[in-house]
Write a protein that holds these residues in place. Structure first.
Motif, PDB file in Angstrom:
ATOM      1  N   SER A  15       0.858  -1.189   0.000  1.00  0.00           N
ATOM      2  CA  SER A  15       0.000   0.000   0.000  1.00  0.00           C
ATOM      3  C   SER A  15       0.892   1.236   0.000  1.00  0.00           C
ATOM      4  CB  SER A  15      -0.928   0.024   1.230  1.00  0.00           C
ATOM      5  OG  SER A  15      -0.166   0.139   2.421  1.00  0.00           O
ATOM      6  N   GLY A  16       0.279   2.407  -0.098  1.00  0.00           N
ATOM      7  CA  GLY A  16       0.974   3.669   0.093  1.00  0.00           C
ATOM      8  C   GLY A  16       2.128   3.919  -0.860  1.00  0.00           C
ATOM      9  N   ILE A  17       3.212   4.493  -0.331  1.00  0.00           N
ATOM     10  CA  ILE A  17       4.368   4.856  -1.145  1.00  0.00           C
ATOM     11  C   ILE A  17       4.944   3.622  -1.831  1.00  0.00           C
ATOM     12  CG2 ILE A  17       6.711   5.788  -1.117  1.00  0.00           C
ATOM     13  CD1 ILE A  17       5.890   7.477   1.319  1.00  0.00           C
ATOM     14  N   LEU A  21       5.584   2.951  -5.814  1.00  0.00           N
ATOM     15  CA  LEU A  21       6.907   2.637  -6.366  1.00  0.00           C
ATOM     16  C   LEU A  21       6.855   1.384  -7.227  1.00  0.00           C
ATOM     17  CD1 LEU A  21       8.975   3.297  -3.118  1.00  0.00           C
ATOM     18  CD2 LEU A  21       9.256   4.567  -5.246  1.00  0.00           C
ATOM     19  N   ALA A  22       6.217   0.344  -6.716  1.00  0.00           N
ATOM     20  CA  ALA A  22       6.114  -0.909  -7.472  1.00  0.00           C
ATOM     21  C   ALA A  22       5.364  -0.705  -8.778  1.00  0.00           C
ATOM     22  CB  ALA A  22       5.428  -1.972  -6.616  1.00  0.00           C
ATOM     23  N   LYS A  23       4.274   0.064  -8.748  1.00  0.00           N
ATOM     24  CA  LYS A  23       3.494   0.326  -9.960  1.00  0.00           C
ATOM     25  C   LYS A  23       4.323   1.086 -10.996  1.00  0.00           C
ATOM     26  CE  LYS A  23      -1.169   0.352  -7.940  1.00  0.00           C
ATOM     27  NZ  LYS A  23      -2.339   1.188  -7.578  1.00  0.00           N
ATOM     28  N   GLY A 187       8.337  14.716   2.987  1.00  0.00           N
ATOM     29  CA  GLY A 187       7.626  15.202   4.148  1.00  0.00           C
ATOM     30  C   GLY A 187       6.381  14.349   4.337  1.00  0.00           C
ATOM     31  N   TYR A 188       5.295  14.954   4.787  1.00  0.00           N
ATOM     32  CA  TYR A 188       4.056  14.191   4.937  1.00  0.00           C
ATOM     33  C   TYR A 188       3.510  13.810   3.568  1.00  0.00           C
ATOM     34  CZ  TYR A 188       3.393  14.539   9.971  1.00  0.00           C
ATOM     35  OH  TYR A 188       3.527  14.394  11.325  1.00  0.00           O
ATOM     36  N   VAL A 189       3.276  12.519   3.390  1.00  0.00           N
ATOM     37  CA  VAL A 189       2.777  11.976   2.127  1.00  0.00           C
ATOM     38  C   VAL A 189       1.320  11.567   2.317  1.00  0.00           C
ATOM     39  CG1 VAL A 189       3.098  10.214   0.351  1.00  0.00           C
ATOM     40  CG2 VAL A 189       5.086  11.152   1.561  1.00  0.00           C
ATOM     41  N   TRP A 190       0.483  11.879   1.331  1.00  0.00           N
ATOM     42  CA  TRP A 190      -0.932  11.541   1.408  1.00  0.00           C
ATOM     43  C   TRP A 190      -1.116  10.057   1.144  1.00  0.00           C
ATOM     44  CZ3 TRP A 190      -4.868  13.485   3.708  1.00  0.00           C
ATOM     45  CH2 TRP A 190      -6.169  13.066   3.379  1.00  0.00           C
ATOM     46  N   THR A 191      -1.306   9.298   2.198  1.00  0.00           N
ATOM     47  CA  THR A 191      -1.528   7.856   2.122  1.00  0.00           C
ATOM     48  C   THR A 191      -2.743   7.512   2.980  1.00  0.00           C
ATOM     49  OG1 THR A 191      -0.138   7.395   4.054  1.00  0.00           O
ATOM     50  CG2 THR A 191       0.954   7.416   1.888  1.00  0.00           C
ATOM     51  N   PRO A 192      -3.300   6.320   2.816  1.00  0.00           N
ATOM     52  CA  PRO A 192      -4.415   5.916   3.682  1.00  0.00           C
ATOM     53  C   PRO A 192      -4.057   5.981   5.166  1.00  0.00           C
ATOM     54  CG  PRO A 192      -4.262   4.444   1.797  1.00  0.00           C
ATOM     55  CD  PRO A 192      -3.055   5.334   1.736  1.00  0.00           C
ATOM     56  N   LYS A 224       1.944  23.750   2.242  1.00  0.00           N
ATOM     57  CA  LYS A 224       0.639  23.308   2.762  1.00  0.00           C
ATOM     58  C   LYS A 224      -0.017  22.292   1.832  1.00  0.00           C
ATOM     59  CE  LYS A 224       0.980  25.844   6.398  1.00  0.00           C
ATOM     60  NZ  LYS A 224       1.359  25.204   7.675  1.00  0.00           N
ATOM     61  N   GLN A 225       0.815  21.509   1.183  1.00  0.00           N
ATOM     62  CA  GLN A 225       0.348  20.451   0.293  1.00  0.00           C
ATOM     63  C   GLN A 225       1.024  19.142   0.689  1.00  0.00           C
ATOM     64  OE1 GLN A 225      -1.938  20.786  -2.274  1.00  0.00           O
ATOM     65  NE2 GLN A 225      -2.214  22.924  -1.653  1.00  0.00           N
ATOM     66  N   PHE A 226       0.251  18.066   0.680  1.00  0.00           N
ATOM     67  CA  PHE A 226       0.859  16.758   0.907  1.00  0.00           C
ATOM     68  C   PHE A 226       1.708  16.363  -0.301  1.00  0.00           C
ATOM     69  CE2 PHE A 226      -2.746  16.397   3.822  1.00  0.00           C
ATOM     70  CZ  PHE A 226      -2.137  15.830   4.936  1.00  0.00           C
ATOM     71  N   VAL A 227       2.792  15.651  -0.037  1.00  0.00           N
ATOM     72  CA  VAL A 227       3.531  14.983  -1.097  1.00  0.00           C
ATOM     73  C   VAL A 227       2.670  13.795  -1.550  1.00  0.00           C
ATOM     74  CG1 VAL A 227       5.670  13.792  -1.708  1.00  0.00           C
ATOM     75  CG2 VAL A 227       5.704  15.633   0.009  1.00  0.00           C
ATOM     76  N   LEU A 228       2.643  13.536  -2.841  1.00  0.00           N
ATOM     77  CA  LEU A 228       1.874  12.415  -3.366  1.00  0.00           C
ATOM     78  C   LEU A 228       2.780  11.200  -3.570  1.00  0.00           C
ATOM     79  CD1 LEU A 228      -0.331  14.246  -6.016  1.00  0.00           C
ATOM     80  CD2 LEU A 228      -0.901  13.686  -3.637  1.00  0.00           C
ATOM     81  N   PRO A 229       2.284   9.997  -3.301  1.00  0.00           N
ATOM     82  CA  PRO A 229       3.100   8.802  -3.533  1.00  0.00           C
ATOM     83  C   PRO A 229       3.645   8.734  -4.960  1.00  0.00           C
ATOM     84  CG  PRO A 229       1.137   8.221  -2.305  1.00  0.00           C
ATOM     85  CD  PRO A 229       0.975   9.662  -2.721  1.00  0.00           C
ATOM     86  N   GLU A 230       2.844   9.184  -5.920  1.00  0.00           N
ATOM     87  CA  GLU A 230       3.270   9.144  -7.322  1.00  0.00           C
ATOM     88  C   GLU A 230       4.449  10.084  -7.584  1.00  0.00           C
ATOM     89  OE1 GLU A 230      -0.683   7.571  -6.764  1.00  0.00           O
ATOM     90  OE2 GLU A 230       0.140   9.543  -6.227  1.00  0.00           O
ATOM     91  N   GLN A 231       4.555  11.161  -6.807  1.00  0.00           N
ATOM     92  CA  GLN A 231       5.693  12.068  -6.947  1.00  0.00           C
ATOM     93  C   GLN A 231       6.979  11.406  -6.449  1.00  0.00           C
ATOM     94  OE1 GLN A 231       4.056  15.333  -4.691  1.00  0.00           O
ATOM     95  NE2 GLN A 231       3.281  16.378  -6.512  1.00  0.00           N
TER      96      GLN A 231
END
Length: 261
Positions: A15-17, A21-23, A187-192, A224-231
């Motif tokens: 899940s998450g980051i 990465l795997a995808k 930083g903080y990444v938007w994950t479940p 004030k934006q989350f880092v995205l896993p895709e980034q």
């Protein structure tokens, strides 16, 4: 598909980051072994999707990152199935928050084992094959806490600072062999996992959802934006390219300006 014919292990990737990465690796044609805990049916669904995306093999291994023998067995299985491991990404991690005088010893031991020592064991297992083939990419998901500290996170901060040092050391050892070793520090990444913390924090502090996001979770991130896993995955992909062959021993901040101050 610039990774066609290459193979990868990504720990903590159900899940998450890690899954992002795997995808990303599979989308570029790599055979991928994912790892982590979770619902067996959900994991199998993701494995099948990775295999379809890559046109290559996708495997799952449930190795516990706190157990060195299981890490070694996971790598051996990937080497047998893929003919070698070209890319190793150490992403598994856990967290516990408490003042040092109240910090449970077992939590300290677990965080150091999973967030730091597992990276050592993974690198130790994959480096010989990478050296022999004259090509390899080792990446670790560190954190803004590899560069700065926060209170009540003694184990996590210590582990992530350790990752930065481990990255530099192994980069120097492998530089003559076509192997690069880098870490990415989000930083903080938007994950479940992050999203699921919001309701409890709202209730505990009497805050709105927006206040929790802006004044608690993103307090240190100027964007004030989350880092995205895709980034994170996009940067990891670049570091796997031949154009990144001269980048090694680096710690890439991806934290919305958190560590710029």
């Amino acid at each position: 598909m610039f990774l066609k014919g290459k193979s990868a292990i990504v720990t903590g990737s159900t899940s998450g980051i890690g899954l992002a990465l795997a995808k990303a690796l599979a989308a570029e044609g790599a055979s991928v072994m994912i790892n982590g805990f979770g619902d067996a049916d959900a994991i199998e669904t993701e494995r099948v999707a990775l295999q379809a995306a890559s046109g290559a093999k996708a495997l799952y291994d449930g190795a516990d990152m706190a157990k060195p023998d299981q890490i070694a067995a996971m790598v051996a299985r990937a080497q047998d199935a893929f003919g070698g491991v070209d890319i190793a990404i150490s992403n598994a991690g856990i967290q516990h928050v408490a003042p040092i005088e109240d910090f449970p010893v077992e939590k300290w031991d677990a965080i150091l084992a999973i967030n730091l020592s597992s990276s050592f064991h993974l690198m130790r297992a994959v480096v010989p094959g990478m050296k022999a083939r004259g090509w390899g990419r080792i990446l670790t998901t560190a954190s803004a806490h590899s560069l700065v500290a926060s209170p009540n996170k003694a184990a996590y901060v210590a582990a992530k600072h350790g990752i930065a040092g481990l990255t530099k050391t192994v980069a120097l050892e492998t530089a003559p062999f076509g192997v690069t070793v880098n870490c990415i520090s989000p930083g903080y990444v938007w994950t479940p996992l992050v999203e699921n913390q919001i309701p409890d924090t709202m209730a505990a502090r009497g805050l709105t959802r927006e206040q929790v996001i802006n004044d608690v979770l993103l307090a240190a991130q100027p964007t004030k934006q989350f880092v995205l896993p895709e980034q994170v995955a996009a940067l990891a992909l670049f570091l796997c390219r031949d154009e990144a062959a001269s980048i090694t021993g680096a710690n890439y901040s991806m934290d919305g300006g958190w560590t710029a101050a």
